[in-house]
Motif scaffolding. Structure first.
Motif: not given
Length: 503
Positions: A39, A53, A60, A64, A100, A119-123, A126-127
């Motif tokens: 991230g 956020y 998430a 973050a 986010i 939040p889903e795109e952020w996770l 970063t995953n």
């Protein structure tokens, strides 16, 4: 010391322990460190100077928080319940941020010029395998910017620096002190300082954090049983609703419940102690400006107050306990002179965890480093702190200053009353008259004159409310704070409003 040091210690000390989410498929300490690095690269590549956020709490959020710390920029959790005008005003302070958010809020961030991920795109972002650790930066940026709730005025951005938050952690928990099966249920929204504080203390102690995205009593109880929760954090209104619920309240694994954010009615905590006699209850008092908790009423204090015969000890159930190590506290009069125990005055605090810093304003401390909390209160002979409400809430009736909290406390001692608020209403003769709105326990009826006599029997007649109305609930924020301007609006023009509801 940076927040990232806490995460690095966790990743080194218990890499495979799940810290976020359900076990065994949650985020481990090692994985959280990797996601924070990924991230941070996203934030660095975008050229952002902050991470905004604007979403409900969830996995998430901690990613973050630590990613922003890795990148050397602040996390700015924003209240998603604010109106569009207030939101746009806050977002204008962060034009170069990564955002986010989802839904309409995501569109609002895009209109503000931000790069936005859900939040889903952020996770998901970063995953994936990243580029490894981000090179450290020596930037004097705050770790978090939290906007005050704005219940009486426009929100102000409180700057919490890394040293403030780490001082709070080191004074609150020991490294790796949690047992492997410990799990905390976090029910506060991400824009509250308690969400930040619980995230970083859980990571440092090694306790798995389960985040309840939306609170209902039934969802809370189900999650507590499903996740085998041992520790929980609630605000008083949440605890009241859990107790009132018809749902199954048996939570066999529950060991400790912390509450705070607003005054706790004595009848509510007494019922909670009766419902879960083996659970240890803790009342935590703090402010955003103090990086969360600065005083604690511990489990032994609760038990002593409940069963003790000494009136002074029993009264301590209405206190917020004693100050934590590392905090200096003074109660001062209007001339800034410290007063003796028992005398009400303004509460001033000092310590490494105390930020007292606002965006565009700077640090607001006196020449000895003390911060004016704007809360009033007094200490008893043993150092227990009693909160008497905000200075800004003071009612001026004639030439007399009257603290609403004093009257609210008496109303809440009536066995029929579960919630109460007292405000000053404009009056031609007295300047302000005293009016109150109360909520009673389900299925209970009480005469208004009985309540007025109850107040008059404890306080003098000038502090007895001129009018008391019964509502189904009081207008509160998600974190339990009364929105007094809404209460006043309802009292002044009741025909223009529906039954008050939560904000």
């Amino acid at each position: 010391m940076k927040l990232t040091m806490l995460l690095d210690m966790a990743a080194d000390g218990f890499a495979d322990r799940v810290l976020i989410g359900s076990s065994p498929d949650g985020i481990t300490a090692a994985r959280l460190a990797e996601m924070a690095d990924a991230g941070a690269w996203t934030i660095r590549d975008s050229g952002a100077d902050a991470v905004v956020y604007l979403a409900v709490n969830g996995p998430a959020f901690p990613v973050a928080l630590f990613a922003a710390a890795r990148a050397g920029v602040p996390l700015v959790p924003v209240n998603y319940r604010l109106g569009a005008e207030q939101l746009r005003a806050l977002l204008a302070n962060h034009p170069r941020a990564v955002g986010i958010a989802d839904g309409a809020h995501a569109q609002m961030l895009r209109e503000a010029g931000m790069t936005v991920l859900t939040p889903e795109e952020w996770l998901a972002d970063t995953n994936v395998a990243g580029r490894g650790p981000v090179p450290p930066v020596d930037i004097d940026a705050p770790a978090v910017v939290i906007y005050t709730s704005g219940t009486t005025a426009a929100p102000k951005g409180v700057l919490l620096r890394h040293e403030n938050l780490t001082a709070y952690v080191f004074g609150s928990v020991e490294f790796a002190s949690a047992d492997a099966e410990d799990a905390a249920l976090i029910s506060v929204p991400p824009y509250h300082v308690a969400a930040v504080a619980n995230t970083i203390t859980s990571v440092y102690s090694g306790r798995r954090a389960v985040i309840l995205e939306q609170f209902t009593p039934e969802q809370w109880l189900q999650a507590a049983r499903r996740e085998r929760i041992t520790n929980a954090l609630v605000v008083p209104t949440m605890l009241s609703r859990i107790i009132e619920s018809d749902a199954d309240k048996d939570v066999p694994t529950l060991r400790a419940v912390a509450y705070g954010g607003a005054p706790m009615p004595a009848t509510v905590i007494e019922r909670a102690l009766g419902l879960w006699p083996r659970v240890e209850f803790v009342n935590a008092y703090g402010l955003t400006e103090t990086s969360s908790t600065i005083a604690v009423l511990g489990p032994d204090d609760h038990r002593a107050a409940l069963v003790g015969e000494d009136p002074e000890v029993r009264r301590r159930l209405g206190s917020v306990g004693r100050v934590v190590p590392g905090i200096d506290l003074e109660v001062r009069d209007a001339d800034n002179v410290a007063v003796r125990p028992g005398v009400v005055g303004g509460i001033w605090v000092r310590g490494e965890q105390v930020s007292a810093e606002y965006a565009g304003i700077g640090r607001l401390v006196d020449d000895r480093g003390f911060f004016d909390t704007r809360d009033q209160g007094h200490l008893d002979s043993a150092g227990y702190l009693f909160i008497g409400g905000r200075v800004d809430d003071m009612i001026i009736r004639g030439a007399e200053n009257i603290a609403p909290a004093e009257i609210e406390d008496v109303l809440l001692r009536h066995p029929s009353v579960v919630d109460a608020v007292v405000v000053g209403v404009p009056d031609e003769e007295w300047g302000q008259r005293i009016e109150a709105a109360i909520v009673v326990w389900p299925g209970v009826e009480v005469a208004v004159e009985e309540l007025r006599n109850h107040v008059r029997a404890t306080l003098r007649g000038s502090k007895t409310p001129d009018r008391i109305v019964v509502w189904s609930e009081l207008p509160r924020t998600e974190t339990g704070k009364i929105v007094r301007r809404h209460v006043l609006d309802h009292l002044l023009a009741p025909d223009e409003y529906e039954t008050p509801s939560k904000c």
